[in-house]
Design a protein around this motif. Structure first.
Motif, PDB file in Angstrom:
ATOM      1  N   LEU A 108       0.869  -1.336   0.064  1.00 62.24           N
ATOM      2  CA  LEU A 108      -0.038   0.182   0.039  1.00 62.24           C
ATOM      3  C   LEU A 108       0.994   1.275   0.149  1.00 62.24           C
ATOM      4  O   LEU A 108       0.506   2.261  -0.453  1.00 62.24           O
ATOM      5  CB  LEU A 108      -1.093   0.042   1.176  1.00 62.24           C
ATOM      6  N   GLU A 109       2.009   1.142   0.855  1.00 60.78           N
ATOM      7  CA  GLU A 109       2.846   2.236   0.561  1.00 60.78           C
ATOM      8  C   GLU A 109       3.301   2.440  -0.722  1.00 60.78           C
ATOM      9  O   GLU A 109       3.641   3.628  -1.099  1.00 60.78           O
ATOM     10  CB  GLU A 109       4.128   2.263   1.481  1.00 60.78           C
ATOM     11  N   GLU A 110       3.705   1.522  -1.482  1.00 57.37           N
ATOM     12  CA  GLU A 110       4.056   1.955  -2.918  1.00 57.37           C
ATOM     13  C   GLU A 110       2.871   2.317  -3.670  1.00 57.37           C
ATOM     14  O   GLU A 110       3.213   3.120  -4.586  1.00 57.37           O
ATOM     15  CB  GLU A 110       4.523   0.553  -3.411  1.00 57.37           C
ATOM     16  N   ILE A 111       1.925   1.942  -3.537  1.00 58.55           N
ATOM     17  CA  ILE A 111       0.624   2.297  -4.309  1.00 58.55           C
ATOM     18  C   ILE A 111       0.397   3.886  -4.001  1.00 58.55           C
ATOM     19  O   ILE A 111       0.377   4.768  -4.852  1.00 58.55           O
ATOM     20  CB  ILE A 111      -0.576   1.801  -3.661  1.00 58.55           C
ATOM     21  N   ARG A 112       0.398   4.499  -2.795  1.00 56.93           N
ATOM     22  CA  ARG A 112       0.536   5.901  -2.160  1.00 56.93           C
ATOM     23  C   ARG A 112       1.697   6.563  -3.099  1.00 56.93           C
ATOM     24  O   ARG A 112       1.315   7.624  -3.397  1.00 56.93           O
ATOM     25  CB  ARG A 112       0.325   6.148  -0.699  1.00 56.93           C
ATOM     26  N   ALA A 113       2.870   6.156  -3.044  1.00 58.82           N
ATOM     27  CA  ALA A 113       3.931   6.812  -3.599  1.00 58.82           C
ATOM     28  C   ALA A 113       3.769   6.969  -4.989  1.00 58.82           C
ATOM     29  O   ALA A 113       3.849   8.012  -5.675  1.00 58.82           O
ATOM     30  CB  ALA A 113       5.068   6.004  -3.229  1.00 58.82           C
ATOM     31  N   ILE A 114       3.031   5.926  -5.758  1.00 61.34           N
ATOM     32  CA  ILE A 114       2.701   6.238  -7.121  1.00 61.34           C
ATOM     33  C   ILE A 114       1.717   7.297  -7.388  1.00 61.34           C
ATOM     34  O   ILE A 114       1.932   8.289  -8.434  1.00 61.34           O
ATOM     35  CB  ILE A 114       2.351   4.890  -7.628  1.00 61.34           C
ATOM     36  N   GLY A 115       0.824   7.423  -6.528  1.00 65.00           N
ATOM     37  CA  GLY A 115      -0.137   8.266  -6.583  1.00 65.00           C
ATOM     38  C   GLY A 115       0.347   9.858  -6.481  1.00 65.00           C
ATOM     39  O   GLY A 115      -0.284  10.651  -6.763  1.00 65.00           O
ATOM     40  N   GLN A 116       1.551   9.837  -6.046  1.00 69.60           N
ATOM     41  CA  GLN A 116       2.210  11.426  -5.778  1.00 69.60           C
ATOM     42  C   GLN A 116       2.873  11.707  -6.977  1.00 69.60           C
ATOM     43  O   GLN A 116       3.369  12.821  -7.209  1.00 69.60           O
ATOM     44  CB  GLN A 116       3.268  11.267  -4.822  1.00 69.60           C
ATOM     45  N   LEU A 117       3.009  10.841  -8.176  1.00 67.18           N
ATOM     46  CA  LEU A 117       3.641  11.302  -9.525  1.00 67.18           C
ATOM     47  C   LEU A 117       2.994  12.537 -10.158  1.00 67.18           C
ATOM     48  O   LEU A 117       1.649  12.563 -10.017  1.00 67.18           O
ATOM     49  CB  LEU A 117       3.756  10.020 -10.395  1.00 67.18           C
ATOM     50  N   PRO A 118       3.656  13.474 -10.828  1.00 67.11           N
ATOM     51  CA  PRO A 118       3.094  14.692 -11.262  1.00 67.11           C
ATOM     52  C   PRO A 118       2.366  14.531 -12.726  1.00 67.11           C
ATOM     53  O   PRO A 118       2.839  15.160 -13.493  1.00 67.11           O
ATOM     54  CB  PRO A 118       4.140  15.572 -11.545  1.00 67.11           C
ATOM     55  N   ALA A 119       1.681  13.412 -12.722  1.00 64.34           N
ATOM     56  CA  ALA A 119       0.914  13.045 -13.930  1.00 64.34           C
ATOM     57  C   ALA A 119      -0.373  12.192 -13.743  1.00 64.34           C
ATOM     58  O   ALA A 119      -0.084  11.323 -12.305  1.00 64.34           O
ATOM     59  CB  ALA A 119       1.646  12.362 -14.933  1.00 64.34           C
ATOM     60  N   PRO A 120      -1.388  11.929 -14.229  1.00 65.45           N
ATOM     61  CA  PRO A 120      -2.482  11.212 -14.104  1.00 65.45           C
ATOM     62  C   PRO A 120      -1.832   9.615 -14.070  1.00 65.45           C
ATOM     63  O   PRO A 120      -1.038   9.257 -14.789  1.00 65.45           O
ATOM     64  CB  PRO A 120      -3.465  11.211 -15.057  1.00 65.45           C
ATOM     65  N   GLN A 121      -2.424   8.946 -13.110  1.00 60.23           N
ATOM     66  CA  GLN A 121      -1.784   7.491 -13.193  1.00 60.23           C
ATOM     67  C   GLN A 121      -3.228   6.532 -13.085  1.00 60.23           C
ATOM     68  O   GLN A 121      -4.323   6.760 -12.653  1.00 60.23           O
ATOM     69  CB  GLN A 121      -1.445   7.299 -11.503  1.00 60.23           C
ATOM     70  N   LEU A 122      -2.722   5.210 -13.621  1.00 58.44           N
ATOM     71  CA  LEU A 122      -3.565   4.002 -13.785  1.00 58.44           C
ATOM     72  C   LEU A 122      -3.051   3.089 -12.900  1.00 58.44           C
ATOM     73  O   LEU A 122      -1.871   2.766 -12.676  1.00 58.44           O
ATOM     74  CB  LEU A 122      -3.772   3.657 -15.203  1.00 58.44           C
ATOM     75  N   ILE A 123      -3.865   2.303 -12.016  1.00 53.27           N
ATOM     76  CA  ILE A 123      -3.436   1.078 -11.379  1.00 53.27           C
ATOM     77  C   ILE A 123      -4.433  -0.015 -11.658  1.00 53.27           C
ATOM     78  O   ILE A 123      -5.434  -0.079 -12.054  1.00 53.27           O
ATOM     79  CB  ILE A 123      -3.511   1.338  -9.697  1.00 53.27           C
ATOM     80  N   ASN A 124      -3.432  -1.150 -11.729  1.00 55.95           N
ATOM     81  CA  ASN A 124      -4.165  -2.541 -12.072  1.00 55.95           C
ATOM     82  C   ASN A 124      -4.162  -3.444 -11.076  1.00 55.95           C
ATOM     83  O   ASN A 124      -3.396  -3.691 -10.547  1.00 55.95           O
ATOM     84  CB  ASN A 124      -3.231  -2.937 -13.383  1.00 55.95           C
ATOM     85  N   LEU A 125      -5.700  -3.778 -10.826  1.00 59.75           N
ATOM     86  CA  LEU A 125      -5.773  -4.827  -9.730  1.00 59.75           C
ATOM     87  C   LEU A 125      -6.318  -6.203 -10.011  1.00 59.75           C
ATOM     88  O   LEU A 125      -7.073  -6.123 -11.113  1.00 59.75           O
ATOM     89  CB  LEU A 125      -6.857  -4.240  -8.637  1.00 59.75           C
ATOM     90  N   VAL A 126      -5.210  -6.929  -9.912  1.00 56.10           N
ATOM     91  CA  VAL A 126      -5.577  -8.332 -10.233  1.00 56.10           C
ATOM     92  C   VAL A 126      -5.810  -9.397  -9.147  1.00 56.10           C
ATOM     93  O   VAL A 126      -4.811  -9.629  -8.283  1.00 56.10           O
ATOM     94  CB  VAL A 126      -4.506  -8.809 -10.988  1.00 56.10           C
ATOM     95  N   VAL A 127      -7.064 -10.075  -9.149  1.00 57.87           N
ATOM     96  CA  VAL A 127      -7.130 -11.080  -8.031  1.00 57.87           C
ATOM     97  C   VAL A 127      -6.181 -12.149  -8.102  1.00 57.87           C
ATOM     98  O   VAL A 127      -6.018 -12.787  -9.290  1.00 57.87           O
ATOM     99  CB  VAL A 127      -8.519 -11.566  -8.269  1.00 57.87           C
ATOM    100  N   GLY A 128      -5.299 -12.527  -7.191  1.00 52.18           N
ATOM    101  CA  GLY A 128      -4.366 -13.264  -7.067  1.00 52.18           C
ATOM    102  C   GLY A 128      -3.233 -12.828  -7.614  1.00 52.18           C
ATOM    103  O   GLY A 128      -2.063 -13.703  -7.617  1.00 52.18           O
ATOM    104  N   GLY A 129      -2.970 -11.547  -7.912  1.00 52.01           N
ATOM    105  CA  GLY A 129      -1.648 -10.862  -8.344  1.00 52.01           C
ATOM    106  C   GLY A 129      -0.984 -10.438  -7.415  1.00 52.01           C
ATOM    107  O   GLY A 129      -1.092 -10.565  -6.254  1.00 52.01           O
ATOM    108  N   ARG A 130       0.267  -9.465  -7.715  1.00 46.44           N
ATOM    109  CA  ARG A 130       1.106  -8.995  -6.783  1.00 46.44           C
ATOM    110  C   ARG A 130       0.746  -7.898  -6.117  1.00 46.44           C
ATOM    111  O   ARG A 130       1.197  -7.560  -5.031  1.00 46.44           O
ATOM    112  CB  ARG A 130       2.396  -8.638  -7.700  1.00 46.44           C
ATOM    113  N   THR A 131      -0.148  -7.174  -6.501  1.00 43.39           N
ATOM    114  CA  THR A 131      -0.559  -5.822  -5.838  1.00 43.39           C
ATOM    115  C   THR A 131      -1.851  -6.118  -5.142  1.00 43.39           C
ATOM    116  O   THR A 131      -2.746  -6.748  -5.266  1.00 43.39           O
ATOM    117  CB  THR A 131      -1.171  -4.922  -7.000  1.00 43.39           C
ATOM    118  N   PRO A 132      -1.871  -5.452  -3.673  1.00 39.53           N
ATOM    119  CA  PRO A 132      -2.765  -5.607  -2.822  1.00 39.53           C
ATOM    120  C   PRO A 132      -4.083  -4.801  -3.537  1.00 39.53           C
ATOM    121  O   PRO A 132      -4.029  -3.997  -4.255  1.00 39.53           O
ATOM    122  CB  PRO A 132      -2.243  -4.606  -1.561  1.00 39.53           C
ATOM    123  N   MET A 133      -5.121  -5.771  -3.227  1.00 39.33           N
ATOM    124  CA  MET A 133      -6.362  -5.166  -3.486  1.00 39.33           C
ATOM    125  C   MET A 133      -6.917  -3.989  -2.686  1.00 39.33           C
ATOM    126  O   MET A 133      -7.885  -4.148  -1.783  1.00 39.33           O
ATOM    127  CB  MET A 133      -7.475  -6.394  -3.561  1.00 39.33           C
TER     128      MET A 133
END
Length: 304
Positions: A206-231
């Motif tokens: 979740l900390e990495e997700i929040r850091a990505i959200g601080q980038l100075p451009a719009p962002q997209l996040i991909n949530l995959v059930v069973g994947g590497r990223t927390p849901m």
């Protein structure tokens, strides 16, 4: 559910491709974590539109799984993606983001593929920095190209588009290869080149997700059930500042499970009686694919 599928070519609000691209650009600018379901075919896209979502995503993994019955290992071709883009945009009037994988070659191949996808109806086009042949972003064993190579292909995307409202999405898979700090560095470099949207694939906390959200451009996040990223929850993603929340293969995973259950019951019992409540009604199926509008056209022309 209201009947919004008003014709053979769909009945969304954005009949003109330029309108769809403007709509996607405005949706991204809201920065409000809009849900983006994935579609691997035109039927799924029509269902996404009918349910009231504001955009759809042509998933390369889903296209490979659905049309070829193979894993997401860079097997689909540019022509496969262009053809499916055209089929979806013909019947679904939502803005469509298209997964272009690595661009199907070098910068010149990327340039021509962007032009083909834009003509076919793409409102947004996504390019990633994996080596060819690529792998699913949540598989192990990935690798990425040198940053300069990716930036050259990204510049080709930006130069190739004919409509300035076509959104170019730059994806980096370097989190799993080079580490999170390197992924953020690549994201900044892609922003400097001019990417409209940044996609850092497969953050692991979740900390990495929040850091990505601080980038100075719009962002997209991909949530995959069973994947590497927390849901992560939608409220958390809104607070983090994401523009788009991608569920690329939720519909595909649901359909696989439903087919296994329904056809498994048919095999076991010899009928569909045990699972009849799992099936869409015949009339609902015809409504989704716009049959009433085709009937009206038939009456009009055959009765002339």
């Amino acid at each position: 559910m209201t009947d919004k599928l008003g014709g053979p070519a769909g009945s969304g609000s954005f009949q003109d491709l330029s309108d769809r691209r403007k709509a996607l650009k405005a949706l991204v600018a809201e920065g409000n974590a809009a849900l983006l379901p994935g579609a691997a075919n035109a039927l799924t896209a029509r269902i996404i539109e009918d349910l009231g979502f504001r955009a759809a995503y042509l998933t390369g993994a889903g296209l490979t799984n659905t049309h070829l019955g193979m894993p997401d290992l860079g097997i689909v071709t540019a022509s496969d993606v262009v053809e499916t883009t055209s089929r979806i945009s013909d019947v679904c009037q939502l803005p469509l983001i298209v997964d272009m994988d690595t661009g199907f070659g070098n910068a010149l191949n990327t340039y021509t593929t962007v032009q083909r996808l834009e003509r076919a109806g793409a409102a947004g086009i996504q390019l990633e920095d994996q080596v060819f042949p690529k792998k699913c972003g949540h598989f192990s064993g990935k690798d990425v190209v040198p940053l300069d190579e990716m930036l050259g292909k990204l510049k080709a995307c930006l130069d190739a588009r004919r409509d300035s409202d076509t959104q170019i999405i730059a994806r980096t898979d370097s989190r799993a290869v080079l580490g999170f700090d390197a992924a953020i560095e690549r994201a900044h470099a892609m922003i400097e080149v001019g990417a409209d949207i940044i996609f850092v694939e497969a953050p692991e906390t979740l900390e990495e997700i929040r850091a990505i959200g601080q980038l100075p451009a719009p962002q997209l996040i991909n949530l995959v059930v069973g994947g590497r990223t927390p849901m992560a929850g939608l409220d958390d993603l809104k607070e983090a500042g994401f523009s788009l929340v991608l569920y690329a293969n939720a519909a595909l995973q649901a359909s696989v499970k439903a087919m296994q259950e329904v056809l498994g019951s048919l095999k076991e019992h010899g009928s569909l009686q045990e699972v009849s409540d799992r099936l869409a009604e015949f009339t609902e199926r015809q409504r989704i694919v716009g049959k009433p509008a085709f009937d009206a056209l038939s009456d009009r022309y055959e009765g002339a």
